[in-house]
Design a protein around this motif. Structure first.
Motif, PDB file in Angstrom:
ATOM      1  N   PRO A  25     -36.108 -39.724  55.517  1.00 23.30           N
ATOM      2  CA  PRO A  25     -36.840 -40.878  54.979  1.00 23.30           C
ATOM      3  C   PRO A  25     -36.669 -40.958  53.462  1.00 23.30           C
ATOM      4  O   PRO A  25     -36.332 -39.963  52.806  1.00 23.30           O
ATOM      5  CB  PRO A  25     -38.294 -40.606  55.377  1.00 23.30           C
ATOM      6  N   PRO A  26     -36.905 -42.145  52.893  1.00 25.14           N
ATOM      7  CA  PRO A  26     -36.631 -42.374  51.467  1.00 25.14           C
ATOM      8  C   PRO A  26     -37.263 -41.362  50.505  1.00 25.14           C
ATOM      9  O   PRO A  26     -36.602 -40.907  49.568  1.00 25.14           O
ATOM     10  CB  PRO A  26     -37.178 -43.780  51.221  1.00 25.14           C
ATOM     11  N   LEU A  27     -38.526 -40.998  50.719  1.00 17.71           N
ATOM     12  CA  LEU A  27     -39.151 -40.056  49.781  1.00 17.71           C
ATOM     13  C   LEU A  27     -38.541 -38.672  49.860  1.00 17.71           C
ATOM     14  O   LEU A  27     -38.411 -37.975  48.844  1.00 17.71           O
ATOM     15  CB  LEU A  27     -40.665 -39.997  50.000  1.00 17.71           C
ATOM     16  N   LEU A  28     -38.121 -38.250  51.047  1.00 20.78           N
ATOM     17  CA  LEU A  28     -37.455 -36.955  51.178  1.00 20.78           C
ATOM     18  C   LEU A  28     -36.061 -37.015  50.538  1.00 20.78           C
ATOM     19  O   LEU A  28     -35.622 -36.061  49.887  1.00 20.78           O
ATOM     20  CB  LEU A  28     -37.368 -36.535  52.642  1.00 20.78           C
ATOM     21  N   LEU A  29     -35.370 -38.144  50.690  1.00 21.57           N
ATOM     22  CA  LEU A  29     -34.076 -38.304  50.008  1.00 21.57           C
ATOM     23  C   LEU A  29     -34.263 -38.234  48.495  1.00 21.57           C
ATOM     24  O   LEU A  29     -33.454 -37.630  47.786  1.00 21.57           O
ATOM     25  CB  LEU A  29     -33.420 -39.629  50.405  1.00 21.57           C
ATOM     26  N   ALA A  34     -33.646 -35.121  43.421  1.00 25.25           N
ATOM     27  CA  ALA A  34     -34.203 -34.357  42.298  1.00 25.25           C
ATOM     28  C   ALA A  34     -33.770 -32.893  42.372  1.00 25.25           C
ATOM     29  O   ALA A  34     -33.419 -32.285  41.349  1.00 25.25           O
ATOM     30  CB  ALA A  34     -35.724 -34.464  42.293  1.00 25.25           C
ATOM     31  N   GLU A  35     -33.782 -32.332  43.570  1.00 25.18           N
ATOM     32  CA  GLU A  35     -33.362 -30.934  43.758  1.00 25.18           C
ATOM     33  C   GLU A  35     -31.897 -30.746  43.351  1.00 25.18           C
ATOM     34  O   GLU A  35     -31.562 -29.813  42.614  1.00 25.18           O
ATOM     35  CB  GLU A  35     -33.557 -30.541  45.224  1.00 25.18           C
ATOM     36  N   GLU A  36     -31.038 -31.626  43.814  1.00 25.39           N
ATOM     37  CA  GLU A  36     -29.613 -31.511  43.486  1.00 25.39           C
ATOM     38  C   GLU A  36     -29.370 -31.735  41.999  1.00 25.39           C
ATOM     39  O   GLU A  36     -28.513 -31.084  41.400  1.00 25.39           O
ATOM     40  CB  GLU A  36     -28.785 -32.485  44.324  1.00 25.39           C
ATOM     41  N   THR A  37     -30.134 -32.638  41.373  1.00 27.37           N
ATOM     42  CA  THR A  37     -30.008 -32.862  39.933  1.00 27.37           C
ATOM     43  C   THR A  37     -30.363 -31.585  39.178  1.00 27.37           C
ATOM     44  O   THR A  37     -29.698 -31.218  38.203  1.00 27.37           O
ATOM     45  CB  THR A  37     -30.906 -34.031  39.485  1.00 27.37           C
ATOM     46  N   GLY A  38     -31.402 -30.888  39.639  1.00 32.37           N
ATOM     47  CA  GLY A  38     -31.777 -29.611  39.036  1.00 32.37           C
ATOM     48  C   GLY A  38     -30.679 -28.576  39.158  1.00 32.37           C
ATOM     49  O   GLY A  38     -30.457 -27.769  38.236  1.00 32.37           O
ATOM     50  N   GLU A  39     -29.971 -28.569  40.272  1.00 36.64           N
ATOM     51  CA  GLU A  39     -28.872 -27.617  40.456  1.00 36.64           C
ATOM     52  C   GLU A  39     -27.708 -27.940  39.524  1.00 36.64           C
ATOM     53  O   GLU A  39     -27.054 -27.034  39.003  1.00 36.64           O
ATOM     54  CB  GLU A  39     -28.452 -27.579  41.921  1.00 36.64           C
ATOM     55  N   VAL A  40     -27.440 -29.223  39.294  1.00 36.15           N
ATOM     56  CA  VAL A  40     -26.424 -29.620  38.309  1.00 36.15           C
ATOM     57  C   VAL A  40     -26.839 -29.109  36.930  1.00 36.15           C
ATOM     58  O   VAL A  40     -26.036 -28.523  36.198  1.00 36.15           O
ATOM     59  CB  VAL A  40     -26.213 -31.151  38.298  1.00 36.15           C
ATOM     60  N   ALA A  41     -28.107 -29.299  36.587  1.00 29.83           N
ATOM     61  CA  ALA A  41     -28.620 -28.851  35.283  1.00 29.83           C
ATOM     62  C   ALA A  41     -28.480 -27.339  35.134  1.00 29.83           C
ATOM     63  O   ALA A  41     -28.110 -26.835  34.057  1.00 29.83           O
ATOM     64  CB  ALA A  41     -30.075 -29.269  35.119  1.00 29.83           C
ATOM     65  N   ARG A  42     -28.759 -26.596  36.196  1.00 33.68           N
ATOM     66  CA  ARG A  42     -28.645 -25.133  36.143  1.00 33.68           C
ATOM     67  C   ARG A  42     -27.215 -24.703  35.852  1.00 33.68           C
ATOM     68  O   ARG A  42     -26.964 -23.854  34.997  1.00 33.68           O
ATOM     69  CB  ARG A  42     -29.125 -24.522  37.467  1.00 33.68           C
ATOM     70  N   ASP A  67     -22.679 -32.532  45.896  1.00 32.50           N
ATOM     71  CA  ASP A  67     -23.951 -32.523  46.627  1.00 32.50           C
ATOM     72  C   ASP A  67     -24.814 -33.713  46.200  1.00 32.50           C
ATOM     73  O   ASP A  67     -25.423 -34.389  47.029  1.00 32.50           O
ATOM     74  CB  ASP A  67     -24.733 -31.227  46.357  1.00 32.50           C
ATOM     75  N   LEU A  68     -24.853 -33.961  44.905  1.00 33.68           N
ATOM     76  CA  LEU A  68     -25.607 -35.086  44.357  1.00 33.68           C
ATOM     77  C   LEU A  68     -25.051 -36.406  44.898  1.00 33.68           C
ATOM     78  O   LEU A  68     -25.804 -37.288  45.324  1.00 33.68           O
ATOM     79  CB  LEU A  68     -25.522 -35.038  42.835  1.00 33.68           C
ATOM     80  N   LEU A  69     -23.734 -36.536  44.915  1.00 35.52           N
ATOM     81  CA  LEU A  69     -23.093 -37.745  45.432  1.00 35.52           C
ATOM     82  C   LEU A  69     -23.405 -37.945  46.920  1.00 35.52           C
ATOM     83  O   LEU A  69     -23.688 -39.062  47.352  1.00 35.52           O
ATOM     84  CB  LEU A  69     -21.584 -37.684  45.203  1.00 35.52           C
ATOM     85  N   PHE A  70     -23.395 -36.857  47.694  1.00 36.30           N
ATOM     86  CA  PHE A  70     -23.717 -36.947  49.120  1.00 36.30           C
ATOM     87  C   PHE A  70     -25.110 -37.531  49.317  1.00 36.30           C
ATOM     88  O   PHE A  70     -25.314 -38.436  50.136  1.00 36.30           O
ATOM     89  CB  PHE A  70     -23.620 -35.563  49.782  1.00 36.30           C
TER      90      PHE A  70
END
Length: 109
Positions: A25-29, A34-42, A67-70
């Protein structure tokens, strides 16, 4: 190898379509984005002076961006949106709005 937005959209849709649960669902996406963006930042932090924790991999920026693109493709597919159309509109906007914002390189440089 070259991949179009449409090919990526179809490949993700075919993968997700084989499962009863379908797209998150949209909120989980949004949470996944946000999670994947954090991994890019790390990964970027590790490449710019931050020492990874003991046992922590420095990370793979290419994979984290993928992952972010997916997740972005999943969001677009779930909503029936075209990333190709959206990207084209966005580029037209910045090519017009920001045309004279920065100093252009001299020819031949």
């Amino acid at each position: 190898m070259s991949l179009t937005f449409e090919e990526a959209r179809r490949r993700v849709d075919a993968y997700i379509g084989q499962f009863e649960e379908g797209y998150f669902p949209p909120l989980l996406l949004m949470a996944r984005l946000a999670e994947e963006t954090g991994e890019v930042a790390r990964v970027i932090a590790h490449g710019n002076g931050k020492t990874p924790k003991p046992g922590e991999d420095a990370g793979d920026l290419e994979m984290e961006l993928a992952d972010l693109l997916f997740v972005m493709i999943c969001m677009a597919n779930e909503r029936g949106l075209s990333l190709e159309r959206g990207f084209t509109r966005m580029m037209e906007k910045i090519e017009t709005r920001d045309a004279d914002r920065w100093t252009r390189k001299e020819a031949g440089r």
